[in-house]
Design an enzyme around this catalytic site. Structure first.
Site, short mmCIF file in Angstrom:
data_model
loop_
_atom_site.label_atom_id
_atom_site.label_comp_id
_atom_site.label_asym_id
_atom_site.label_seq_id
_atom_site.Cartn_x
_atom_site.Cartn_y
_atom_site.Cartn_z
N ASP A 1 -63.31 -36.04 65.58
CA ASP A 1 -61.92 -35.01 65.87
C ASP A 1 -61.11 -36.20 66.49
OD1 ASP A 1 -60.88 -32.90 66.29
OD2 ASP A 1 -62.30 -32.14 67.89
N ASP B 1 -59.01 -24.35 63.41
CA ASP B 1 -59.79 -23.55 64.28
C ASP B 1 -60.00 -22.24 64.22
OD1 ASP B 1 -60.84 -26.06 65.46
OD2 ASP B 1 -59.15 -26.16 66.72
#
Ligand code: DGJ
Length: 729
Positions: free
Chosen positions: A478, A548
């Protein structure tokens, strides 16, 4: 495919399956001109397009108005400050402080195969399936050489381009701007298609008029970004999937970029793409070289659909290296939306047990397992297991998950440092920052200065230790903030402008080490959702977390923009709980599953807590994933309808390469009152094959489905989906 050089006319011709790209050298000084890119030409000679016979175009005989020539000539790689006033491909400052540069033909080389780009991601090919043309241009005054490289691949209508610069002077030269490609062309009724976005809203399609001057997109955020995808297309017929010319340019790079089209006073266009010039300055010492990243160019004479399928095939066969590219990926469950930071090994094991019963195959432990990370304010850089959460350590948890029968994956954010961390206490200078300024925080974190070898080595050792400590088969890498305050204590003051590009080279080096040392690891890239979903990252990981935003309806738009250029097998897509965490919308569990099937498929929820009916539906969804994944991974993609534009419904299809099977996904986003059935035209099938619609007795010829369409009956309620499986009889 073929690449030829016509000695007599001094013309280069690059032929792919259906396209030609032609360049010519002007006699005398040796300017390299772009002559043509489009549908394949039968003719070998297009040198008449150089227009050097027209008076204003005769540079050596018309010195009085030399700039008339330079400012109109379709330069293949244009220069700066010598009479072409349009946007330049390259800008330098030499040791005398001068910026003039005019690159002219020196030599060329045509060979089978394709070279790798040192330190950079790039497409690859063998001597059997690819060919390359290298043209060397030179400016003797500035002492600069540019090697323009063009590669093509068997059966694909794509050309990949890059530029390598060499300082052949005896002094240091600064590179102020280096575009990887510029293409001069005529305005032919084009609009500019780009993909813009934001966090949780990545890759929305945008069509713009091309006005005089510059129409452009960019990222100066240290990553390709949520805000703009490093992609653009010149399109003649808007979003038409099967009509009109479409020229596309994509960047195989994950950092700063600029791209756009400049319309000149004469109405001609110059399209460009490369590393962004803002905050960029590269010190090139005598004898040194600079390799600019690669761009992918495609031309389709028949709409966007052909462009999409060319890019999908190119990326699947000549960019993604991971062994998982062609393998069915394990159906995973990720605990991020299930628990956020509030978890321990008991909770994870409970999720794993329930997940196993549902047919899920891997548990991914997300953010919060290390240091004292109980929220997002601390501990990045402290890659040591928090044993208060994982009692008995990581290995114990992983063994426990494996005993249940699931694989185990882990989340990491290696590029970051929290000001509240042991690492920062020990090495405050390891963060990217400008001396004397308080660096701007984002999510309460700073970015590690990976341009420094000691920082890279430290972080890599931590990753390696973690991966060697247990049976970890997947990593989610990430990156949750963008770069700012560009300053490095590891670079001298003349080299500070190199930081952003050196940062990307460092990330690539780290991921290269990772996939080399752990060849069986399944790597998924991620950046605050999908801020680094680009062709560069696909060289290292076969899949990237798309966004997301896991709401099925928002995902229709996000996945449309993403699949416009990237294969479905690369799109991280999960079923999550409702009301959706990002938009608060409640959609049927079935629809969430059907939409996630267009990607890598998995779950992002607490399977021990969701409604019983949803839990019971998971084995059916997992079964569908296994049933259709070969189609999703390897098939040809067709966009049938776009909710983004019709505001009512969405439809897309994958067809197997042999056309024996196809899967249509239809989502009725909003129900209309008093509606009637829809006829969806189905492209891409074999016209002469009769297809059975699974679950019914209906058999229809491919040609009929294309001309008349398939019947979709109205459904009761919003957010309803249907999968239609067509099987050749
Ligand atoms: C952003 C990612 O996109 C999420 O899936 C999650 O991993 C969080 N970061 C964790 O901080």
């Amino acid at each position: 495919m073929n690449i030829t050089f016509l000695e007599k006319d001094r013309v280069f011709k690059i032929d792919t399956e259906n396209t030609s790209y032609v360049m010519g050298i002007v006699d005398g000084e040796g300017f390299l001109g772009h002559l043509y890119y489009g549908d394949k030409l039968d003719d070998t000679d297009a040198s008449y397009l150089l227009k050097t016979i027209e008076p204003q175009y005769t540079p050596s005989t018309n010195m009085r108005d030399r700039s008339s020539f330079l400012d109109r000539f379709p330069f293949e790689y244009s220069s700066n400050n010598v009479g072409d006033y349009r946007k330049s491909s390259i800008e330098i400052t030499d040791s005398n402080g001068h910026t003039g540069l005019l690159l002219c033909y020196e030599s060329h080389n045509i060979f089978n195969g394709k070279k790798a780009l040192e330190g950079l991601p790039a497409t690859f090919g063998t001597e059997k399936d690819s060919m390359t043309l290298e043209i060397t241009l030179a400016d003797k005054v500035a002492g600069i050489k540019a090697v323009l490289s063009y590669s093509i691949f068997e059966g694909l209508d794509a050309i990949v381009r890059s530029v390598k610069l060499e300082n052949v002077s005896s002094d240091t030269v600064y590179l102020d701007k280096v575009m990887s490609a510029t293409v001069d062309m005529d305005q032919d009724g084009f609009k500019l298609l780009t993909l813009h976005g934001s966090w949780a809203r990545e890759r929305m399609m945008d069509f713009r008029e091309i006005g005089y001057g510059d129409t452009s997109i960019e990222s100066f955020r240290g990553e390709s970004s949520h805000q703009f995808q490093p992609f653009m297309a010149l399109v003649q017929n808007g979003d038409s999937q099967d009509t009109g010319k479409v020229y596309s340019v994509s960047f195989v790079y994950s950092g700063n970029f600029e791209a756009g089209v400049c319309k000149s006073q004469f109405g001609s266009l110059r399209a460009y793409m490369g590393i962004g010039a803002k905050n960029f300055r590269w010190k090139l010492k005598s004898g040194e070289t600079f390799q600019a990243p690669e761009v992918v160019m495609t031309y389709s004479g028949c709409g966007l659909g052909k462009m999409t399928r060319t890019l999908h095939d190119l990326y699947r066969t000549h960019l993604i290296r991971s062994k998982y590219k062609d393998l069915e990926r394990p159906v995973l469950i990720n605990n991020w939306e299930a628990t956020y930071f509030d978890f321990d090994s008991d909770k994870l094991l409970a999720i794993a047990r329930q997940a196993k019963e549902c047919g899920i195959e891997m548990l991914v432990m997300d953010d919060g397992w290390f240091g004292e990370r109980n929220d997002d304010n601390s501990s990045l850089g402290d890659w040591f297991v928090n044993e208060n959460k994982l009692k008995g350590g990581l290995k114990k948890l992983v063994d426990g998950v494996n005993d249940i029968g699931l694989k185990f994956g882990i989340w990491m954010e290696p590029e970051m440092i929290s000001p509240k961390s042991k690492l920062f206490d020990e090495h405050p200078d390891w963060a990217i920052q400008i001396s004397g300024r308080v660096p701007c925080r984002s999510r309460n974190q700073l970015v590690l200065d990976l341009t420094r070898k000691e920082v890279r080595d430290y972080i890599y050792d931590r990753i390696k230790d973690i991966l060697n400590s247990a049976n970890i088969e997947y990593v989610k890498w990430d990156m949750n903030r963008q770069l700012s305050d560009l300053g490095s204590l590891g670079l001298d003051k003349e080299s500070q402008g190199e930081l952003s590009h050196r940062y990307m080279l460092a990330v690539y080096e780290l991921q290269e080490r990772l996939v080399t040392d752990f060849p069986n690891l399944l790597l998924e890239n991620c950046s605050g959702g999908g801020a680094r979903f680009d062709a560069g990252m696909l060289y290292y990981s076969p899949q990237i977390w798309c966004s997301d935003d896991t709401d099925a309806i928002e995902r229709l738009k996000i996945q449309e923009g993403t699949s416009l250029i990237f294969p479905l097998s690369t799109m991280g897509a999960h079923v999550s709980d409702c009301p959706n965490h990002t938009v608060g919308r409640t959609t049927p569990f079935k629809t969430r599953g059907d939409v996630a099937l267009a990607g890598t498929f998995g779950y992002e929820l607490d399977v021990t807590k969701i409604p019983e009916a949803d839990r019971k539906d998971i084995p059916r969804q997992v079964g569908l994933y296994h049933k259709y994944n070969h189609l999703v991974r390897g098939g040809d993609y067709y966009r049938i309808a776009s909710y983004q534009r019709n505001h009512e419904y969405d439809a897309y299809m994958v067809v197997s390469k042999d056309k024996k099977e196809a899967l249509i996904t239809y989502v009725q986003v909003v129900a209309s009152p008093n509606g009637m059935r829809k006829l969806l035209r189905v492209p891409g099938l074999d016209a002469d094959i009769s297809y059975r619609i699974e679950g019914s007795d209906v058999r229809v010829l491919g040609s009929t489905l294309e001309k008349a369409g398939i019947v979709i009956n109205p459904k009761g309620g919003d957010y309803q989906s249907e999968l239609i499986h067509l099987i050749a009889e």
